[in-house]
Write a protein that holds these residues in place. Structure first.
Motif, PDB file in Angstrom:
ATOM      1  N   GLN A  15      -1.209   6.048   9.269  1.00  0.00           N
ATOM      2  CA  GLN A  15      -1.183   7.435   8.804  1.00  0.00           C
ATOM      3  C   GLN A  15       0.159   8.032   9.164  1.00  0.00           C
ATOM      4  O   GLN A  15       0.712   7.674  10.186  1.00  0.00           O
ATOM      5  N   PRO A  16       0.758   8.864   8.408  1.00  0.00           N
ATOM      6  CA  PRO A  16       0.277   9.475   7.162  1.00  0.00           C
ATOM      7  C   PRO A  16       0.617   8.670   5.910  1.00  0.00           C
ATOM      8  O   PRO A  16       0.305   9.085   4.808  1.00  0.00           O
ATOM      9  N   TYR A  17       1.216   7.494   6.083  1.00  0.00           N
ATOM     10  CA  TYR A  17       1.679   6.721   4.935  1.00  0.00           C
ATOM     11  C   TYR A  17       0.526   6.212   4.075  1.00  0.00           C
ATOM     12  O   TYR A  17       0.638   6.159   2.852  1.00  0.00           O
ATOM     13  N   ALA A  18      -0.594   5.854   4.700  1.00  0.00           N
ATOM     14  CA  ALA A  18      -1.746   5.362   3.940  1.00  0.00           C
ATOM     15  C   ALA A  18      -2.260   6.445   2.985  1.00  0.00           C
ATOM     16  O   ALA A  18      -2.563   6.159   1.826  1.00  0.00           O
ATOM     17  N   ASP A  19      -2.334   7.679   3.473  1.00  0.00           N
ATOM     18  CA  ASP A  19      -2.762   8.785   2.603  1.00  0.00           C
ATOM     19  C   ASP A  19      -1.758   9.017   1.474  1.00  0.00           C
ATOM     20  O   ASP A  19      -2.144   9.269   0.336  1.00  0.00           O
ATOM     21  N   ALA A  20      -0.473   8.952   1.801  1.00  0.00           N
ATOM     22  CA  ALA A  20       0.564   9.141   0.787  1.00  0.00           C
ATOM     23  C   ALA A  20       0.481   8.050  -0.280  1.00  0.00           C
ATOM     24  O   ALA A  20       0.685   8.321  -1.472  1.00  0.00           O
ATOM     25  N   LYS A  21       0.176   6.819   0.123  1.00  0.00           N
ATOM     26  CA  LYS A  21      -0.001   5.736  -0.845  1.00  0.00           C
ATOM     27  C   LYS A  21      -1.209   6.010  -1.730  1.00  0.00           C
ATOM     28  O   LYS A  21      -1.156   5.829  -2.943  1.00  0.00           O
ATOM     29  N   GLU A  22      -2.285   6.454  -1.111  1.00  0.00           N
ATOM     30  CA  GLU A  22      -3.518   6.697  -1.863  1.00  0.00           C
ATOM     31  C   GLU A  22      -3.341   7.784  -2.913  1.00  0.00           C
ATOM     32  O   GLU A  22      -3.864   7.666  -4.018  1.00  0.00           O
ATOM     33  N   ASN A  23      -2.589   8.836  -2.599  1.00  0.00           N
ATOM     34  CA  ASN A  23      -2.418   9.913  -3.576  1.00  0.00           C
ATOM     35  C   ASN A  23      -1.186   9.736  -4.469  1.00  0.00           C
ATOM     36  O   ASN A  23      -0.832  10.636  -5.223  1.00  0.00           O
ATOM     37  N   GLN A  52       9.706  -1.880  12.319  1.00  0.00           N
ATOM     38  CA  GLN A  52       8.694  -0.867  12.001  1.00  0.00           C
ATOM     39  C   GLN A  52       9.235   0.534  12.257  1.00  0.00           C
ATOM     40  O   GLN A  52       9.039   1.453  11.445  1.00  0.00           O
ATOM     41  N   GLU A  53       9.922   0.721  13.363  1.00  0.00           N
ATOM     42  CA  GLU A  53      10.489   2.029  13.695  1.00  0.00           C
ATOM     43  C   GLU A  53      11.569   2.440  12.679  1.00  0.00           C
ATOM     44  O   GLU A  53      11.628   3.601  12.276  1.00  0.00           O
ATOM     45  N   ALA A  54      12.375   1.500  12.250  1.00  0.00           N
ATOM     46  CA  ALA A  54      13.407   1.804  11.251  1.00  0.00           C
ATOM     47  C   ALA A  54      12.759   2.223   9.927  1.00  0.00           C
ATOM     48  O   ALA A  54      13.238   3.139   9.253  1.00  0.00           O
ATOM     49  N   ILE A  55      11.664   1.578   9.578  1.00  0.00           N
ATOM     50  CA  ILE A  55      10.947   1.938   8.350  1.00  0.00           C
ATOM     51  C   ILE A  55      10.379   3.335   8.484  1.00  0.00           C
ATOM     52  O   ILE A  55      10.505   4.167   7.581  1.00  0.00           O
ATOM     53  N   ARG A  56       9.744   3.614   9.610  1.00  0.00           N
ATOM     54  CA  ARG A  56       9.178   4.965   9.839  1.00  0.00           C
ATOM     55  C   ARG A  56      10.268   6.043   9.761  1.00  0.00           C
ATOM     56  O   ARG A  56      10.075   7.090   9.144  1.00  0.00           O
ATOM     57  N   GLU A  57      11.405   5.779  10.406  1.00  0.00           N
ATOM     58  CA  GLU A  57      12.509   6.742  10.386  1.00  0.00           C
ATOM     59  C   GLU A  57      12.981   6.993   8.963  1.00  0.00           C
ATOM     60  O   GLU A  57      13.227   8.148   8.576  1.00  0.00           O
ATOM     61  N   ALA A  58      13.117   5.943   8.181  1.00  0.00           N
ATOM     62  CA  ALA A  58      13.561   6.095   6.798  1.00  0.00           C
ATOM     63  C   ALA A  58      12.537   6.872   5.966  1.00  0.00           C
ATOM     64  O   ALA A  58      12.907   7.722   5.158  1.00  0.00           O
ATOM     65  N   LEU A  59      11.259   6.617   6.187  1.00  0.00           N
ATOM     66  CA  LEU A  59      10.228   7.320   5.442  1.00  0.00           C
ATOM     67  C   LEU A  59      10.125   8.779   5.847  1.00  0.00           C
ATOM     68  O   LEU A  59       9.818   9.642   5.020  1.00  0.00           O
TER      69      LEU A  59
END
Length: 136
Positions: free
Chosen positions: A63-71, A127-134
């Motif tokens: 979360q919150p990426y899973a919700d963003a993917k879903e919508n 994983q942290e680099a991906i989170r930062e970019a998102l």
């Protein structure tokens, strides 16, 4: 023969790392406010390439990426860069093989180098680099 294959694989990985620009911003438009995460790979995939995709998907299940993917606000797409059906997108994105790219509006973030550096030995850093970019 195994040694030659291992050396060729290592050289290929190094070339991909140097070919990819580390976290550069390039103007690329996406539809609306959608964030797109692209993972490009070759037909023959090394353990590092598979780990980059695995770690990316792991972050996108949080979360919150899973919700963003879903919508539909966040989309993950994996493409074989060698497949002729993807030739136009490969050219548009400027990739030559394995690549992890996040597109947010007119900003493109290339995480390919970090993927190759961290996916196998220090996945938490990728994983942290991906989170930062998102979250940027």
């Amino acid at each position: 023969m195994k040694t030659v294959k291992s050396i060729l694989l290592a050289i290929t990985v190094v070339l991909f790392v140097f070919a990819a620009s580390a976290e550069t911003s390039v103007s690329t438009k996406t539809e609306g406010d959608k964030t797109e995460v692209y993972y490009f790979h070759n037909t023959r995939r090394c353990p590092t390439c598979m780990a980059i995709e695995k770690e990316t998907k792991k972050v996108l299940r949080e979360q919150p990426y899973a919700d963003a993917k879903e919508n539909g606000e966040l989309v993950f797409k994996s493409y074989n860069a060698e497949d002729s059906a993807n030739k136009k997108l490969v050219k548009k994105m400027g990739v030559t093989g394995s690549a992890l790219i996040i597109v947010k509006g007119d900003k493109t973030i290339d995480l390919t180098s970090k993927g190759f550096m961290y996916a196998l030995k220090q996945p938490e850093k990728l994983q942290e680099a991906i989170r930062e970019a998102l979250n940027d």
